[in-house]
Design an enzyme around this catalytic site. Structure first.
Site, PDB file in Angstrom:
ATOM      1  N   CYS A  85      27.665  50.343  11.469  1.00 43.84           N
ATOM      2  CA  CYS A  85      28.351  49.516  10.469  1.00 43.84           C
ATOM      3  C   CYS A  85      29.759  50.046  10.201  1.00 43.84           C
ATOM      4  O   CYS A  85      29.942  50.983   9.426  1.00 43.84           O
ATOM      5  CB  CYS A  85      27.527  49.486   9.181  1.00 43.84           C
ATOM      6  SG  CYS A  85      28.274  48.531   7.855  1.00 43.84           S
ATOM      7  N   CYS A 116      31.084  49.810   6.646  1.00 41.51           N
ATOM      8  CA  CYS A 116      30.511  50.821   5.751  1.00 41.51           C
ATOM      9  C   CYS A 116      31.120  52.205   6.011  1.00 41.51           C
ATOM     10  O   CYS A 116      31.415  52.935   5.081  1.00 41.51           O
ATOM     11  CB  CYS A 116      29.009  50.925   5.949  1.00 41.51           C
ATOM     12  SG  CYS A 116      28.184  49.366   6.178  1.00 41.51           S
ATOM     13  N   ASP A 117      31.257  52.573   7.256  1.00 42.60           N
ATOM     14  CA  ASP A 117      31.555  53.974   7.576  1.00 42.60           C
ATOM     15  C   ASP A 117      32.947  54.236   8.159  1.00 42.60           C
ATOM     16  O   ASP A 117      33.352  55.387   8.275  1.00 42.60           O
ATOM     17  CB  ASP A 117      30.509  54.495   8.586  1.00 42.60           C
ATOM     18  CG  ASP A 117      29.092  54.405   8.029  1.00 42.60           C
ATOM     19  OD1 ASP A 117      28.950  54.481   6.796  1.00 42.60           O
ATOM     20  OD2 ASP A 117      28.141  54.258   8.807  1.00 42.60           O
TER      21      ASP A 117
END
Ligand SMILES: Cc1cc2nc3c(=O)[nH]c(=O)nc-3n(C[C@H](O)[C@H](O)[C@H](O)COP(=O)(O)OP(=O)(O)OC[C@H]3O[C@@H](n4cnc5c(N)ncnc54)[C@H](O)[C@@H]3O)c2cc1C
Length: 327
Positions: A136, A139-140
């Site tokens: 992701c 997200c990261d």
């Protein structure tokens, strides 16, 4: 003997837990089933920085533990069992959810079983998931400022991720299994997107290659690639993060033939989260539309809508599907 509830939720990720908060707070006798410790995909990540309400990062497991406690505070009964089958009743009647251990009945069933990324088939991938191997980028990606990254996946989502990562990273290398002169070299279809990626100063391609191993014990410290034409192995020790986008799989195997799905197995619903079976809802990443925006806040929103809709259904037992928004 079956145990009876008013609402059964299958899946305890952000979608299912939010539905549970709303249903049990409306005083409905609510059961939430999860095959693992509730929390869903966020249990696999470290810091979550984009969930509203937290001005400091919160870890995924802590966010989900707090959401679970919130649902329990209003009376949700959480049971760790896997749903393996369902039997639908008619409109206004009870449905049945079957696990290996028990049978449960309720007029409302909310399906929140989520989806998982297709995992990278490379040595070290299990060990380094969440430690430099990510599924992701939204997200990261932020955690990899100034680093060199690898993007595995040359479809539209892989390319979108690569562009997103290039905002933070020094360089993004996209691994492509096909040779450069192959007319089918990418799965990506969006011409504008392809053009942006091809001309991006920080993005380059590794043609005709696949990842065979990730290096590092505690975090990703490099990768081993193989050239598909010659079999030659190539080590890269400057890669700090590997982002994978080779497809997603919804957790709907046990629902095959029981509900309408798209060609990939995602559930079809109308915008009120209703499936075609009265009293049965699909929410979060398992739902075709919401999976396009696979984020915790979107899943939570779906869960809220389904629980509010379920409240109406429990009152009047009607099921007017909105054909024009059914997808
Ligand atoms: C590594 C990683 C990091 C992420 N980081 C972020 C982030 O920072 N911010 C963000 O917004 N989003 C993030 N996401 C995306 C986000 O986690 C998902 O969009 C969200 O979790 C989807 O929620 P869900 O409730 O629909 O499904 P899931 O979270 O997938 O939960 C589904 C649950 O259903 C259970 N289940 C499945 N089948 C059954 C069954 N048959 N019986 C019983 N239980 C079952 C599973 O065990 C699971 O607990 C991240 C995802 C990953 C993988």
């Amino acid at each position: 003997m079956s145990e009876r509830y008013e609402v059964i939720i299958i899946g305890g990720g952000p979608a299912g837990l939010t539905a549970a908060i709303y249903a049990s707070r409306a005083n409905r006798k609510t059961l939430l089933l999860d095959k693992e410790i509730p929390g869903g995909q966020l249990n696999d990540t470290t810091d979550v920085e984009n969930y509203p309400g937290f001005d400091e990062p919160i870890t995924g497991p802590e966010l989900m533990e707090r959401t679970k406690r919130q649902a329990e505070r209003f009376g949700t009964h959480i049971v760790l069992e896997e749903a393996v089958d369902v039997e639908w009743g008619g409109q206004g009647e009870d449905h049945r959810v079957i696990t290996a251990e028990n049978r449960y009945e309720a007029p409302v069933v909310i399906l929140a079983t989520g989806a998982g990324p297709v995992e990278l088939p490379a040595q070290g991938a299990d060990r380094l998931k969440g430690r430099g191997l990510s599924y992701c980028a939204v997200c990261d990606g932020y955690f990899f400022r100034g680093k060199k990254l690898l993007e595995v996946g040359a479809g539209d989502s892989g390319f979108t991720e690569a562009l997103f990562l290039a905002k933070f990273a020094d360089e993004v290398r996209i691994v492509v299994r096909h040779p450069e002169d192959d007319p089918q070299r990418f799965k990506a279809k969006d011409k504008t997107l392809i053009d942006r990626v091809l001309h991006h100063p920080k993005i380059r391609f590794l043609w005709n290659t696949e990842v065979v191993a990730l290096k590092g014990e505690e975090k990703v410290e490099g990768v081993v690639l193989r050239r598909r034409d010659t079999g030659e192995l190539l080590e890269m020790d400057d890669i700090a993060g590997v982002f994978v986008n080779i497809g997603h799989k919804p957790a709907t195997e046990f629902l095959q033939g029981k509900l309408e799905m798209d060609e990939h197995g995602y559930l079809l619903t109308d915008r009120r989260m209703r499936t075609r079976v009265p009293g049965v809802y699909g929410v979060g990443d398992v739902r075709t539309f919401s999976g396009e925006y696979a984020q915790a806040v979107v899943a939570a929103s779906d869960g809220c809508i389904a629980a509010l809709e379920a409240e109406k259904y429990l009152r009047d037992r009607t099921w007017p599907l909105e054909e024009e928004t059914y997808s």
